[in-house]
Design an enzyme around this catalytic site. Structure first.
Site, mmCIF file in Angstrom:
data_model
loop_
_atom_site.group_PDB
_atom_site.id
_atom_site.type_symbol
_atom_site.label_atom_id
_atom_site.label_comp_id
_atom_site.label_asym_id
_atom_site.label_seq_id
_atom_site.Cartn_x
_atom_site.Cartn_y
_atom_site.Cartn_z
ATOM 1 N N CYS A 163 -15.292 -6.559 -88.202
ATOM 2 C CA CYS A 163 -15.200 -6.183 -89.709
ATOM 3 C C CYS A 163 -13.822 -6.163 -90.177
ATOM 4 C CB CYS A 163 -16.276 -5.064 -89.862
ATOM 5 S SG CYS A 163 -15.652 -3.426 -89.226
HETATM 6 C C1 RB5 Z 1 -16.388 -3.361 -95.789
HETATM 7 O O1 RB5 Z 1 -15.611 -3.261 -97.006
HETATM 8 C C2 RB5 Z 1 -15.687 -2.481 -94.920
HETATM 9 O O2 RB5 Z 1 -16.066 -1.289 -95.059
HETATM 10 C C3 RB5 Z 1 -15.678 -3.240 -93.515
HETATM 11 O O3 RB5 Z 1 -15.168 -4.731 -93.397
HETATM 12 C C4 RB5 Z 1 -15.239 -2.420 -92.427
HETATM 13 O O4 RB5 Z 1 -13.763 -2.320 -92.274
HETATM 14 C C5 RB5 Z 1 -15.774 -1.330 -92.094
HETATM 15 O O5 RB5 Z 1 -15.704 -0.381 -90.920
#
Ligand code: RB5
Length: 150
Positions: A66
Site C-alpha cells: 500500500c
Molecule cells: C491510502 O490512502 C493509504 O492510506 C494506504 O495506501 C496505506 O498507506 C495505508 O496504510
C-alpha cells in the site's frame, strides 16, 4: 511455493514488479488485487483476502503493498495465523523471517523505491526461520496471544 500478492492504488508499481520477479523465479503467484478504480480501494479488503489465503494454506506466503505498508500490516495481522511485517530495508526483512517467521511481507509504494523493494523481496524469500529455542518460544507466545483474544 505459492505466493499471494495484493495492493491498493498506492502499491501497484511495486506489486507488479514483485509479481514479475516471483514468476521469473518459477514461483506460482496468486494476484488477489481487485480492480483499482480512480477513487482507490480500501487496503483492509485486500489485506484480508491475501491474509486469509495464507492462513487457509491456499498460499504459502503473501506480499502486500500500500502507501506505507502499515495499513496492510495492521489489517493482515488481525487474521489468526498471520505474522505480517513491514519492511523498508533488507535487514528487517531478514530478521522478520529469521526471528519472527513472518509469512506476509508488507511494503510501501510511497516509502521505498523499486530497487529496494526487490532487494527486500529477495532476502525475505531466501531466509528461513531460526529453529533456536528462544525464537520458537517467542513465536509460540504470539500464537498464544491469538488464542486468548478477549
Ligand atoms: C491510502 O490512502 C493509504 O492510506 C494506504 O495506501 C496505506 O498507506 C495505508 O496504510
Amino acid at each position: 511455493m505459492i505466493v499471494a500478492v495484493g495492493c491498493d492504488h498506492n502499491g501497484l508499481t511495486i506489486k507488479d514488479a514483485v509479481r514479475r520477479e516471483l514468476e521469473a523465479r518459477g514461483i506460482t503467484v496468486r494476484d488477489l488485487t481487485p480492480p483499482l478504480p480512480a477513487n482507490g480501494v480500501d487496503y483492509p479488503d485486500v489485506a484480508a483476502d491475501v491474509a486469509r489465503a495464507v492462513a487457509a494454506g491456499d498460499a504459502d506466503r503473501g506480499v502486500l503493498v500500500c502507501g506505507t505498508g502499515q495499513g496492510m500490516s495492521i489489517a493482515a495481522n488481525k487474521v489468526p495465523g498471520i505474522r505480517a511485517a513491514v519492511c523498508s530495508e533488507p535487514y528487517s526483512a531478514r530478521m522478520s523471517r529469521e526471528d519472527n517467521d513472518a509469512n506476509v511481507l508488507c511494503m510501501g509504494g510511497r516509502t521505498i523505491g523499486l530497487g529496494a523493494a526487490l532487494e527486500i523481496l529477495n532476502v525475505w524469500l531466501n531466509v528461513t526461520p531460526s529453529s533456536e529455542d528462544r525464537h520458537v518460544r517467542r513465536r509460540g507466545k504470539i500464537a498464544t496471544l491469538e488464542e486468548h483474544r478477549p
